[in-house]
Motif scaffolding. Structure first.
Motif, short mmCIF file in Angstrom:
data_model
loop_
_atom_site.label_atom_id
_atom_site.label_comp_id
_atom_site.label_asym_id
_atom_site.label_seq_id
_atom_site.Cartn_x
_atom_site.Cartn_y
_atom_site.Cartn_z
N THR A 180 -1.69 -23.03 -10.47
CA THR A 180 -1.90 -24.45 -10.20
C THR A 180 -3.34 -24.89 -10.47
O THR A 180 -3.61 -26.09 -10.59
CB THR A 180 -1.53 -24.79 -8.75
N SER A 181 -4.26 -23.93 -10.61
CA SER A 181 -5.65 -24.27 -10.92
C SER A 181 -5.78 -24.89 -12.30
O SER A 181 -6.84 -25.45 -12.63
CB SER A 181 -6.53 -23.04 -10.83
N VAL A 182 -4.73 -24.83 -13.10
CA VAL A 182 -4.77 -25.46 -14.42
C VAL A 182 -5.03 -26.96 -14.29
O VAL A 182 -5.57 -27.58 -15.21
CB VAL A 182 -3.46 -25.17 -15.19
N ALA A 183 -4.67 -27.53 -13.14
CA ALA A 183 -4.89 -28.97 -12.93
C ALA A 183 -6.39 -29.28 -12.90
O ALA A 183 -6.82 -30.33 -13.40
CB ALA A 183 -4.23 -29.42 -11.64
N VAL A 184 -7.18 -28.41 -12.29
CA VAL A 184 -8.63 -28.65 -12.23
C VAL A 184 -9.22 -28.54 -13.64
O VAL A 184 -10.06 -29.37 -14.04
CB VAL A 184 -9.30 -27.65 -11.27
N ALA A 185 -8.79 -27.53 -14.39
CA ALA A 185 -9.25 -27.42 -15.78
C ALA A 185 -8.84 -28.66 -16.58
O ALA A 185 -9.64 -29.19 -17.38
CB ALA A 185 -8.67 -26.16 -16.41
N GLY A 186 -7.61 -29.12 -16.36
CA GLY A 186 -7.16 -30.33 -17.04
C GLY A 186 -7.97 -31.54 -16.66
O GLY A 186 -8.27 -32.40 -17.50
N GLY A 187 -8.36 -31.63 -15.38
CA GLY A 187 -9.19 -32.75 -14.94
C GLY A 187 -10.56 -32.73 -15.60
O GLY A 187 -11.11 -33.79 -15.95
N ALA A 188 -11.13 -31.54 -15.79
CA ALA A 188 -12.42 -31.43 -16.46
C ALA A 188 -12.32 -31.87 -17.92
O ALA A 188 -13.19 -32.58 -18.45
CB ALA A 188 -12.94 -30.00 -16.36
N LEU A 189 -11.24 -31.46 -18.59
CA LEU A 189 -11.02 -31.89 -19.97
C LEU A 189 -10.82 -33.40 -20.05
O LEU A 189 -11.34 -34.07 -20.96
CB LEU A 189 -9.81 -31.16 -20.56
N LEU A 190 -10.05 -33.94 -19.09
CA LEU A 190 -9.82 -35.38 -19.06
C LEU A 190 -11.12 -36.15 -18.90
O LEU A 190 -11.34 -37.18 -19.57
CB LEU A 190 -8.86 -35.72 -17.92
N PHE A 191 -11.99 -35.66 -18.04
CA PHE A 191 -13.29 -36.31 -17.83
C PHE A 191 -14.08 -36.40 -19.13
O PHE A 191 -14.58 -37.46 -19.51
CB PHE A 191 -14.09 -35.53 -16.78
N LEU A 192 -14.19 -35.28 -19.84
CA LEU A 192 -14.96 -35.29 -21.08
C LEU A 192 -14.29 -36.13 -22.16
O LEU A 192 -14.97 -36.75 -22.99
CB LEU A 192 -15.15 -33.85 -21.57
N LEU A 193 -12.96 -36.19 -22.12
CA LEU A 193 -12.24 -37.03 -23.07
C LEU A 193 -12.51 -38.51 -22.80
O LEU A 193 -12.79 -39.29 -23.72
CB LEU A 193 -10.74 -36.73 -22.98
N VAL A 194 -12.45 -38.89 -21.53
CA VAL A 194 -12.71 -40.29 -21.15
C VAL A 194 -14.16 -40.67 -21.45
O VAL A 194 -14.46 -41.80 -21.87
CB VAL A 194 -12.39 -40.51 -19.66
N GLU A 195 -15.07 -39.70 -21.24
CA GLU A 195 -16.49 -39.96 -21.51
C GLU A 195 -16.80 -39.95 -23.01
O GLU A 195 -17.93 -40.26 -23.41
CB GLU A 195 -17.34 -38.90 -20.82
N ARG A 196 -15.82 -39.56 -23.82
CA ARG A 196 -16.01 -39.44 -25.27
C ARG A 196 -17.15 -38.49 -25.62
O ARG A 196 -17.90 -38.70 -26.57
CB ARG A 196 -16.26 -40.82 -25.89
N ASP A 197 -17.23 -37.43 -24.82
CA ASP A 197 -18.26 -36.41 -25.03
C ASP A 197 -17.64 -35.29 -25.86
O ASP A 197 -17.29 -34.22 -25.36
CB ASP A 197 -18.74 -35.89 -23.66
N ALA A 198 -17.52 -35.54 -27.15
CA ALA A 198 -16.78 -34.64 -28.03
C ALA A 198 -17.42 -33.26 -28.10
O ALA A 198 -16.72 -32.23 -28.15
CB ALA A 198 -16.68 -35.25 -29.42
N ALA A 199 -18.75 -33.20 -28.11
CA ALA A 199 -19.42 -31.90 -28.25
C ALA A 199 -19.12 -31.00 -27.05
O ALA A 199 -18.74 -29.84 -27.21
CB ALA A 199 -20.92 -32.11 -28.39
N ARG A 200 -19.27 -31.55 -25.86
CA ARG A 200 -19.01 -30.73 -24.65
C ARG A 200 -17.52 -30.47 -24.49
O ARG A 200 -17.13 -29.41 -23.98
CB ARG A 200 -19.58 -31.41 -23.42
N LEU A 201 -16.69 -31.42 -24.90
CA LEU A 201 -15.25 -31.20 -24.84
C LEU A 201 -14.86 -30.02 -25.71
O LEU A 201 -14.08 -29.14 -25.29
CB LEU A 201 -14.51 -32.46 -25.30
N GLY A 202 -15.41 -29.95 -26.90
CA GLY A 202 -15.12 -28.82 -27.79
C GLY A 202 -15.60 -27.50 -27.21
O GLY A 202 -14.91 -26.48 -27.29
N ARG A 203 -16.81 -27.53 -26.61
CA ARG A 203 -17.34 -26.29 -26.02
C ARG A 203 -16.49 -25.86 -24.83
O ARG A 203 -16.25 -24.66 -24.63
CB ARG A 203 -18.80 -26.50 -25.60
N LEU A 204 -16.02 -26.83 -24.02
CA LEU A 204 -15.20 -26.47 -22.86
C LEU A 204 -13.86 -25.90 -23.30
O LEU A 204 -13.38 -24.90 -22.74
CB LEU A 204 -14.98 -27.70 -21.96
N VAL A 205 -13.24 -26.50 -24.30
CA VAL A 205 -11.99 -25.95 -24.83
C VAL A 205 -12.23 -24.53 -25.34
O VAL A 205 -11.44 -23.61 -25.08
CB VAL A 205 -11.43 -26.85 -25.95
#
Length: 496
Positions: A190-215
């Motif tokens: 169920t911790s996948v939800a927290v990881a998903g929330g972090a990805l969602l945050f970077l997606l909403v912020e349009r922070d493509a560089a950090r989003l790519g690094r987090l993925v």
């Protein structure tokens, strides 16, 4: 005449009082039952049995046999506990210590995040007060020897890494945050939800560089771990996905979740209000905490809507929204029209029910009876079956047997097609044969029939009850869930 304290000082007093009271409840319950020799929550003993299986090179996910039944959690919790057992000995108290330390570390990491964000001491205390105020509502789960506290620690640690530098983490911090979140998933799915929330945050912020690094961090951690699982256990490892997916799901349990989770709504509201007036790094960090805690909240709801779901799955949401509330506190306090919200939150954390914590601490009578049952088991001159406490035979004789709940789940007792109707044909014949042939000199069960458990029926056909320990279940004793974990009925083989 002394002047009344300013609002910031009053908040400090209120937050300190709330944190002190809530910490006292946590410490009194956690340490009051730390050494209790029986489970205080079902499946606690599996932490011992599966760490023991790991130590001896067994398959954690193999189909049930006469000596094992698989659980469907990922293995990291058992790996960490095995290390603790090797250092401190195989016992429930060692496993509970891992959970207690995990909760305390989560509080420390959260406080460190807040201090780096410039929060006041009052805000730090408010975080501790709100996070610990949900301990009773979860069924006093924070200290039990289950996966949730470790998963919560890893989730909080991952988010804390991503929150560094005003939620603009460096490349190294992003990788560390992603790795920690991946480890949280390999502790509890169920911790996948927290990881998903972090990805969602970077997606909403349009922070493509950090989003790519987090993925990249998530994949570079989870893919090798998944491959290790496949190499170690083969196709059997798929149970961590297939078994939960097969469980019965019903939206009628939304009401039960709402009765538990409604106190989180004022905390989410406080974060949302602060977002409306905050700016800069604080606003960005608040958005990160809102995304991760919101996704974790929804996962807690989904987990509650399946058979076997408990409030423990909401622990990451509790800690993360408490962090968000604390971070919002100083922002709200600086706004004249909003500042009274903050002491109200501190009073809310202080007053949040229930206050039944004394009922969750084993009494002297409970402990005396527990030791009496253990002594009775140790005195059996040969193999015995502790059907709802398999870890006891593992520790006493090194004889491991399957746990009733895991057999029940494997046989379809929690499936969407057959809720509470396990298929007797799916129970391991070798295990049933041991009971039918009366190979056990004694069998110990709790006082229920385990929801029409087929094994219980076989026990009743071949064994007769000879002793019952009931002082902890009498009419003058509060009937708490943890009391049902104790095996109270002794059975001996029937005559020819």
């Amino acid at each position: 005449m002394p002047s009344p304290p300013s609002l910031p000082r009053l908040l400090l007093y209120l937050a300190a009082g709330a944190a002190g009271v809530r910490l006292a409840v946590f410490v009194s319950v956690a340490f009051g039952r730390l050494t209790f020799p029986w489970e205080v929550e079902f499946l606690e003993g599996l932490t011992i049995d599966y760490a023991y299986t790991l130590l001896h090179g067994g398959n954690l996910y193999a189909p049930p046999s006469a000596h094992f039944a698989p659980n469907w959690y990922p293995p990291l919790h058992y790996v960490v506990n095995l290390a603790a057992f090797l250092a401190g000995g195989f016992s429930l108290s060692t496993a509970r210590s891992v959970s207690i330390v995990s909760v305390l570390l989560a509080l420390v990491l959260g406080a460190r995040l807040l201090r780096r964000a410039g929060s006041s001491w009052a805000a730090l205390l408010l975080f501790a007060a709100t996070a610990l105020s949900f301990y009773p509502a979860t069924g006093y789960w924070y200290d039990v020897a289950r996966v949730d506290s470790l998963a919560t620690l890893l989730a909080v640690a991952g988010v804390a890494a991503l929150a560094s530098n005003g939620a603009r983490p460096s490349g190294a911090a992003t990788w560390i945050g992603g790795a920690l979140l991946a480890l949280a998933v390999f502790t509890k799915q169920t911790s996948v939800a927290v990881a998903g929330g972090a990805l969602l945050f970077l997606l909403v912020e349009r922070d493509a560089a950090r989003l790519g690094r987090l993925v990249g961090a998530l994949l570079s951690t989870s893919v090798p771990l998944a491959l290790m699982l496949l190499v170690a256990y083969g196709a059997d490892a798929a149970i961590v996905v297939t078994q939960p997916a097969s469980h019965y799901f019903a939206l009628r349990w939304v009401r039960v979740f709402a009765e538990f989770a409604w106190p989180m709504l004022p905390l989410f509201a406080a974060v949302g209000i602060a977002l409306g007036v905050a700016d800069g790094e604080r606003a960005r960090t608040l958005r990160l905490l809102l995304c991760t805690s919101g996704c974790a909240f929804l996962m807690g709801l989904l987990a509650m809507c399946k058979i076997g779901g408990q409030f423990n799955s909401s622990m990451p949401a509790i800690f993360l929204v408490s962090l968000g509330t604390a971070l919002a506190a100083d922002t709200l306090l600086a706004r004249p029209r909003l500042r009274l919200c903050v002491p109200a939150l501190a009073l809310f954390a202080l007053a949040l029910p229930p206050w039944d914590y004394l009922d969750w601490i084993p009494t002297r009578t409970d402990r005396s009876e527990a030791e009496e049952i253990l002594a009775d088991m140790r005195a059996v001159d040969g193999p015995f079956l502790a059907y709802n406490a398999s870890f006891v035979s593992t520790l006493t004789r090194g004889d491991q047997y399957p746990y009733w709940d895991r057999l029940y789940d494997w046989a379809g007792g929690q499936d969407k097609r057959t809720p509470y109707q396990p298929d007797p044909a799916r129970y391991p014949e070798g295990f049933l044969r041991l009971i039918r042939e009366r190979r056990f000199l004694a069998v110990y069960t709790n006082a229920s029939d385990y929801l029409k458990d087929p094994v219980y029926a076989v026990i009743s056909e071949n064994y007769r009850p000879v002793r019952f320990w009931g002082s902890g279940m009498g009419p003058s004793v509060t009937d708490m869930r943890w009391r049902h974990c104790v095996p109270r009925v002794k059975w001996e083989p029937k005559g020819p």
